[in-house]
Every structure is written in structure tokens, then in C-alpha cells.
Design a protein around this motif. Structure first.
Motif, short mmCIF file in Angstrom:
data_model
loop_
_atom_site.label_atom_id
_atom_site.label_comp_id
_atom_site.label_asym_id
_atom_site.label_seq_id
_atom_site.Cartn_x
_atom_site.Cartn_y
_atom_site.Cartn_z
N ASN A 235 0.84 -1.20 0.00
CA ASN A 235 0.00 0.00 0.00
C ASN A 235 0.88 1.25 0.00
OD1 ASN A 235 -2.46 -1.43 0.19
ND2 ASN A 235 -2.20 -1.65 2.41
N GLU A 236 0.38 2.30 -0.64
CA GLU A 236 1.05 3.61 -0.58
C GLU A 236 -0.01 4.65 -0.24
OE1 GLU A 236 4.24 4.80 -2.79
OE2 GLU A 236 5.01 2.79 -3.20
N MET A 237 -0.40 4.63 1.01
CA MET A 237 -1.42 5.54 1.52
C MET A 237 -0.84 6.35 2.66
SD MET A 237 -4.56 6.69 1.58
CE MET A 237 -5.53 5.50 0.65
N ALA A 238 -1.03 7.67 2.60
CA ALA A 238 -0.59 8.54 3.70
C ALA A 238 -1.71 8.67 4.73
CB ALA A 238 -0.21 9.91 3.15
N TRP A 239 -1.33 8.64 5.99
CA TRP A 239 -2.27 8.85 7.08
C TRP A 239 -1.79 10.04 7.91
CZ3 TRP A 239 -5.86 4.73 9.00
CH2 TRP A 239 -5.98 3.66 8.10
N VAL A 240 -2.69 10.62 8.69
CA VAL A 240 -2.33 11.72 9.58
C VAL A 240 -2.90 11.44 10.96
CG1 VAL A 240 -2.12 13.48 7.78
CG2 VAL A 240 -4.35 13.06 8.84
N ALA A 241 -2.18 11.91 11.98
CA ALA A 241 -2.65 11.71 13.35
C ALA A 241 -1.96 12.72 14.26
CB ALA A 241 -2.37 10.30 13.83
N ALA A 242 -2.57 12.95 15.40
CA ALA A 242 -2.00 13.81 16.44
C ALA A 242 -2.45 13.26 17.78
CB ALA A 242 -2.46 15.25 16.26
N LEU A 243 -1.86 13.79 18.83
CA LEU A 243 -2.29 13.45 20.18
C LEU A 243 -3.10 14.59 20.77
CD1 LEU A 243 1.00 11.88 21.65
CD2 LEU A 243 -0.99 10.68 20.73
N PHE A 244 -3.95 14.26 21.73
CA PHE A 244 -4.65 15.29 22.50
C PHE A 244 -4.56 14.91 23.97
CE2 PHE A 244 -7.86 12.10 21.72
CZ PHE A 244 -8.58 12.03 22.90
N GLU A 245 -4.62 15.90 24.81
CA GLU A 245 -4.48 15.65 26.25
C GLU A 245 -5.81 15.24 26.83
OE1 GLU A 245 -2.50 17.68 30.24
OE2 GLU A 245 -2.70 18.84 28.39
N ASP A 246 -5.79 14.14 27.58
CA ASP A 246 -6.99 13.66 28.25
C ASP A 246 -7.25 14.56 29.45
OD1 ASP A 246 -8.96 12.20 29.63
OD2 ASP A 246 -8.22 10.32 28.80
N THR A 247 -8.48 15.05 29.58
CA THR A 247 -8.81 16.00 30.64
C THR A 247 -9.04 15.33 31.98
OG1 THR A 247 -11.16 15.87 30.09
CG2 THR A 247 -9.84 17.56 28.97
#
Length: 723
Positions: free
Chosen positions: A474-486
């Protein structure tokens, strides 16, 4: 012969004629003998054939080559392939299953994990076994074990392993408890809370079968122990701890209590066995939680590793850890392959492992020594409080990766000027620094190749005659980030701890494999939602760890958005300070990859030299092809097989439903057909009564426009031309 010559002389043939006839007779005799030798496989391996030949194990055999010496179907006649039979399971849900074939009987699975046996020559149903459990996880195959008096099918159905009489399909009453064992047991933790399913089939070694399992990617998750069981009784024979216990090698690469609280580092992709040397090769996945590891500081051995174990005892022989302290879900995605290669003019017994990043790892099978250079580099530290990324990671220097390793603005989609500009605008907001860049809060990071590879669970095919490996990628780009759990409590806290890693903090998901949860009440009843959460479905694991009021509150939250406080004092699932915003492909506004093609490839690499024999795009989107945008490639799941007839067979592509045959030497397309659903499975080939068959499971499910099903399709040459 002398009598024949006298008879010929009686009709007055001249001596010259007699000598010519004698030469002709000898030639015909030699030709006949060559035909006999050809049938026995003693001449020209590419033309070998067999009266009966099985496909007795997942991958074709315990070496996992995906190779067959059959050659009745070959370059010259493959264009005459036709449907020999079809078997419709009459179920929806999709199939990722490779059947096995033993003694002219094909054994397979339905989408809900019923087990069946067919006459492999006709597709006629012989028996079907229904455990009463509606399977909802991927189930990619079965195993076969036999003794002088027993022939058994070993099959996973969710968290259970059944043994069935191969002739009748009835459970073996002396195995386990009423014909089954429960993989939730024996992990050193409360069995009923453990989320584990057997998605890849067991491997069989003598009187043992050995299993891993699929675990959640977030906590709580069971440890990824590799376990061996007695094939006759189901009793446990040995267990290898992939999260080491006190006193075991690797214990100091985790926090002290990790063996009791951490999870995963599991074998979900399958294994290979060297029966000559009694060694089993086990690739493992990442540790949970996949993307934030402040609670598991250290290298986390044996996660993301290839481990060689003594098959009869489970004792470690050697290991190689490919990713230290994984924060990117960069686990090994496929079973390894065993083959003999040439190094410095000498034969070397090798184990080959493909990766999500697009690299091929090669090791000496006995010592674990890398057969190609591996280079180590420094990578950026994490900017997240409490996290400590590994300072150094290592990757093979050769062969050249089969998937692109980076994307620039020039490689963004150009389907139209407007869409290209959209891609550029979004691309400039994303961190794009290559491999092993830790995620940050608030800014998305590009993951390429994506979370699903590069290579995936279908695995490669390897031709032992040439040392060429064939890998679909496969040649698929993905994106992700983290968020802070409150640190909030209630129903939303359960969603964030258990569901947000895949569906995202805003429930958007990443369709089609990870559906949006917005408006889920329009598609499913509360009971259906609760069942799916408990048991899992598709790539989603089950969550048996939730108490009843927690499950009810979560279902209500999904339906109404109400953050209901919990009435009981039962503990919430383990909290994490930072969580993933969700799996998201980098797609354009019309749902196509936001990068330039190819979006999927098929690669042929000579492992003796490291050189590419060829590389082609694999798959297309029918609606784009109709507009003249062809040969784009597409995401693909399920692997190839290769044969002595000079052919490579593969389905895999998500959207075009095609089953294709390529010339293994050149990559030229020789034949293709359209399946009832996409063939997201690895095909098999076998011979019954002198006729070669190729079978693929067509179930679809990865393209929401096309639906899903469960149809097995067998192909063969017409009877009058098969010889």
C-alpha cells in the motif's frame, strides 16, 4: 523391435528407410520417457505437474512460501482459465480467509466463522460446523493435524480454538472441554476480562499447535504470550512471555510492573516453522497503548520483534527488535518466510520478514545474523510530557524499500488544479519529517507509509527456484496527532479511553474500515451496538473488560452524546494522559488519496542480489478508470501466490474486484477476471485427479459502495485442454 523390422522388410522398405524408421522409433521412445520424467518433476521445474497435490497449511506449508510446484496452468494457457465451481456461504461481512486443501477436501470459513468442508474438485458441500458463536473478527485460515488414527481441523472462533474431525466436522470430545479451549485463560489475569481473538491460524509442529492472538491497541489489553498446546488433548505445553516476567531476558526494558499491567506485544500476523531444525519464527506487534508510552518507558522487548524459539519448549534462540519503544504502530504485519539464498557463493538458510514501512529484513535462520546491512540513525525526541522516545532506530540498507518513504508537495494529487491546491494547503499544516517522528499535541503528523503499510497481513510469495520475493504494498498517507486527556469521568471517559484511538475524539472514524459513529443509531439498535462493543467487529477488537453499567453508559453516549455519570464504584479502564485523535487517511474532498499514484504496487525483488526484477502498479478505482484515470493502484489486502508454471496470482485490490495473473518473470498481465466481491484474501492452488485449481475467497467489505459477502470461486482450465 527385431520382429518389427522383419515385418517392415516384408513390405520392401529399403535399408535407408529402415534406418530412418529406427531413428524415429528411438526418438518417440525418448520423447515418451521425457514426458514421464516431466510428470515426475525431474525435468524443467516450470513444467512439473501432479495427479494430486494439496495446499495443507496457511501459506502453502509451514515455511509460508505461498508457492506451488504445479505447472498445468502456465503462461501458454492461463488465458483459457474458467470458473470450475463457486461456493456461496450466503453470508455478508467479508472474507480474509485462505482455505486449506487436504486429500481432495477444501476446508474454509464463512464470514461469521462457521467451518465447512467441500469436495475440492466440485465445490459440493460435505459438512458444516456451527459453534453457535457468531464470529465478528477477521479469521484468516485454519490448520490441519493428523496422526496414524486421527485427522483434525484446528480453527479459531473468536477467543476459542476448536478441533474438529476432518471427515465429519464434529468436535473432538477429548480435546479441551467439549472440543475447544479458551484463549482468555492461562494469561495470568482474570480470564473473563481478556480481549483476545485468533485471527491467524495456529501453526502445527509435531504433536503441538502454537498460537498468538489479536489484542487491543489500547489498555487494558492482555499480554501477547506465544502459547503451545497439545494437539491431542488441548493441554498447555509451553508459553513464551513477550512482556518478560521478573528474571527473564528483557525484563529491564520495561517498568517493573509492566508484566502485570501492560499488554499486547502479540503475534497476530502468523508464524513459520523450520521443521528440520525445530525452530518457530514469531513476529510480534507493538505494545499497548500504541501511540503514547510514558507508562512503559524503555525499549519494550519483545514488542516489534522477530523471535526464534525452540518449537518443542518455547525457549528463545535469538531475536531481533525492529522498533524500540514503538509510538507509531510499526509492528511486523505478516508471517515470515523461510528460504535458502546465496551469499558469497554459499547457500544460506534464511528467514525473510516484510514490514509496514516498506523494508525487507533478512536473517540467518540459525544465528539471527542480518544478511543485509542494517543502518541506525538518530531521530527527534518526543515533545510530550512524560514520554521518552528511543534515541536511535535501525532500518535495512538493502534492498531499496518497496514503498516510498517520504512525500513532497510535488507528489501531491493532481487530478485537478483545485484538488491539488486543496492538498497543498492541507499538506503545509502537517508535520512531515519522515520515519520515527513522535506525535505531538495539536499538530497532525504525516505517517507514510501509513498505519496499514507498506506490506500487510496477506504476506509475500517467494519462489524457491529463483529466490525472488513478490510483495504487494500500500502507498497511503495517514495523519494523526495526540490530544491531552482532561481526566473527566463518566460515559465520555469510557469512549475516550477505549474508542477514540480508532474512531477519533470527534467520532469521525476513517471510513470504510473505521466507520464514523455519528448517527450510529440510524444504522444499529442499542443491542447491536452493545454486542459489537463486547465482541468487536472487523478490525475492531472486543471490550469484555467493561462492566454492565459502563457498557450501557457508553451505548447511550454513542446514541445521544449524553455524558452520563456512572452509578457504580467499579473502576474505569486505565487512563492515559495523552490519546490519539484517531486513524485518518490523507484523502482529498472526493475521498481519493491526496497524494499522486501509485496508491498500490506489486514488487518482485531478487533476494540473492537485492535488485528489483520489476515493479508495477496494482489495482484501480473503476469510476476513475471510466474517466481515463487508469493504472493508479489502490490499497490492497491479501497476498499473492507464485507457481512453477511461471505465474503469480493475486486478488487483494479493494475497489475493482479483480483477480489477476501476472508473468512472474516480467510482471506482464496475462489474465484477469472480475469477482463477485473484492478478493481481500490470499488464493490457494492444488490438484485433484490431474486437474489444477486456483481458489480465492471473495468477500469485499472494504469498499462501502460494493457491499460484502462470502463467495469462494475456483478456476481451472477446460477439461479438454488441461493436459
Amino acid at each position: 523391435m527385431r520382429a518389427g523390422l522383419v515385418e517392415l522388410q516384408s513390405v520392401r522398405f529399403s535399408p535407408m528407410h529402415i534406418r530412418g524408421i529406427r531413428r524415429l522409433a528411438y526418438s518417440l521412445l525418448a520423447y515418451s520417457m521425457a514426458g514421464v520424467l516431466l510428470t515426475l518433476g525431474q525435468l524443467q521445474p516450470e513444467r512439473a505437474s501432479a495427479e494430486n497435490q494439496d495446499w495443507p497449511a496457511w501459506g502453502g506449508g509451514v515455511e509460508n512460501l505461498h508457492y506451488s510446484s504445479l505447472a498445468q496452468i502456465n503462461r501458454d494457457n492461463v488465458n483459457q482459465l474458467q470458473v470450475a465451481w463457486r461456493f456461496d456461504t450466503e453470508e455478508q461481512g467479508g472474507l480474509q480467509t485462505s482455505p486449506i486443501v487436504v486429500d481432495g477436501v477444501l476446508y474454509g470459513l464463512t464470514p461469521t466463522q462457521k467451518v465447512f468442508a467441500l469436495d475440492a474438485a466440485t465445490g459440493k458441500l460435505l459438512w458444516k460446523f456451527d459453534s453457535g458463536i457468531k464470529g465478528s473478527q477477521p479469521d484468516r485460515g485454519l490448520a490441519y493435524w493428523s496422526s496414524a488414527t486421527d485427522k483434525r481441523i484446528i480453527v479459531g472462533v473468536m477467543n476459542f480454538v476448536y478441533e474438529l474431525d476432518a471427515a465429519t466436522g464434529k468436535p473432538i470430545s477429548s480435546f479441551g472441554k467439549d472440543g475447544r479451549i479458551d484463549l482468555q485463560e492461562g494469561l495470568g489475569r482474570e480470564p473473563r476480562w481478556q480481549s483476545i481473538a485468533l485471527t491467524s491460524p495456529p501453526v502445527v509442529y509435531k504433536d503441538l499447535f502454537i498460537v498468538g492472538g489479536r489484542n487491543p491497541e489500547t489498555l487494558p489489553a492482555p499480554p501477547g504470550d506465544v502459547r503451545a498446546y497439545d494437539a491431542r488433548t488441548g493441554l498447555s505445553r509451553w508459553s513464551f512471555h513477550t512482556i518478560p516476567h521478573p528474571g527473564e531476558l528483557g525484563y529491564n526494558t520495561w517498568p517493573r510492573n509492566a508484566w502485570q499491567q501492560s499488554g499486547a506485544a502479540n503475534n497476530w500476523a502468523g508464524m513459520a516453522v523450520d521443521t528440520k531444525r525445530d525452530i518457530i519464527y514469531v513476529p510480534t506487534g507493538s505494545a499497548a497503548f500504541d501511540f503514547y508510552g510514558a507508562d512503559r518507558l524503555g525499549d519494550n522487548l519483545f514488542a516489534d520483534s522477530l523471535i526464534a524459539l525452540q518449537a518443542d519448549t518455547g525457549k528463545r534462540i535469538w531475536h531481533y527488535q525492529a522498533v524500540k519503544h514503538d509510538l507509531w504502530d510499526r509492528d511486523f504485519p505478516s508471517a515470515p518466510v523461510l528460504v535458502a539464498l546465496k551469499r558469497d557463493g554459499k547457500d544460506v538458510e534464511a528467514v525473510v520478514q516484510t514490514s509496514k514501512q516498506g523494508f525487507v529484513y533478512l536473517f540467518d535462520r540459525i544465528t539471527g545474523k542480518p544478511l543485509n546491512p542494517i543502518e541506525c540513525h538518530k531521530y527527534p525526541p518526543s515533545t510530550i510530557a512524560g514520554e521518552m522516545a528511543a534515541a536511535e532506530q535501525c532500518l535495512p540498507a538493502t534492498p531499496v524499500p518497496y514503498a516510498r518513504q517520504a512525500i513532497t508537495e510535488n507528489e501531491l494529487t493532481n487530478r485537478s488544479p483545485e484538488i491539488h491546491q486543496w492538498a497543498v494547503d492541507h499538506f503545509r499544516k502537517i508535520r512531515n519529517q519522515g520515519q520515527f517522528v513522535p506525535f505531538s499535541v495539536g499538530t497532525e503528523t504525516l505517517v507514510f507509509p501509513g498505519f496499514d503499510g507498506g506490506a500487510e497481513w496477506g504476506g509475500p510469495a517467494l519462489d524457491p527456484e529463483t529466490g525472488v520475493i513478490y510483495i504487494n504494498s500500500n502507498e497511503m498517507a495517514w495523519v494523526a496527532a495526540l490530544f491531552e486527556d482532561t481526566g473527566e469521568h463518566g460515559a465520555r471517559a469510557i469512549y475516550m479511553s477505549q474508542c477514540a484511538v480508532c474512531h477519533g475524539d470527534k467520532m469521525a472514524g476513517s471510513p470504510p474500515e473505521i466507520p464514523t459513529l455519528s448517527g450510529i443509531g440510524d444504522r444499529l439498535s442499542p443491542v447491536d451496538i452493545a454486542t459489537t462493543v463486547r465482541k468487536g467487529k472487523g478490525r475492531m477488537p472486543g471490550f469484555p473488560n467493561l462492566y454492565e453499567d459502563q457498557l450501557n453508559a457508553l451505548v447511550n453516549f454513542l446514541l445521544t452524546g449524553e455524558n452520563k455519570e456512572l452509578s457504580s464504584a467499579e473502576p474505569l479502564p486505565p487512563g492515559m494522559k495523552y490519546r490519539l485523535t484517531g486513524y485518518r487517511r490523507f484523502l482529498d474532498p472526493e475521498g481519493y488519496p491526496a497524494i499522486r499514484p501509485p496508491w498500490g504496487t506489486l514488487n518482485a525483488i531478487d533476494l540473492n542480489s537485492g535488485a528489483y526484477k520489476w515493479k508495477i502498479t496494482l489495482g484501480e478505482y473503476p469510476e476513475l478508470a471510466a474517466k481515463g484515470i487508469k493504472d493508479t493502484g489502490s490499497e490492497n489486502y491479501g497476498g499473492p501466490i507464485v507457481t512453477a508454471g511461471g505465474l503469480l496470482f493475486i486478488g487483494a485490490t479493494n475497489f475493482d474486484k479483480k483477480f489477476r495473473v501476472f508473468d512472474k518473470r516480467s510482471g506482464d498481465l496475462l489474465w484477469e477476471t472480475t469477482l463477485p466481491f473484492s478478493g481481500n484474501a490470499t488464493p490457494v492452488t492444488y490438484a485433484v485427479k490431474g486437474r489444477q485449481y486456483v481458489v480465492i475467497a471473495a468477500g469485499g467489505g472494504k469498499d462501502l459502495k460494493s457491499g460484502s459477502g462470502g463467495v469462494y470461486v475456483a478456476f481451472a482450465l477446460p477439461n479438454e485442454t488441461k493436459h
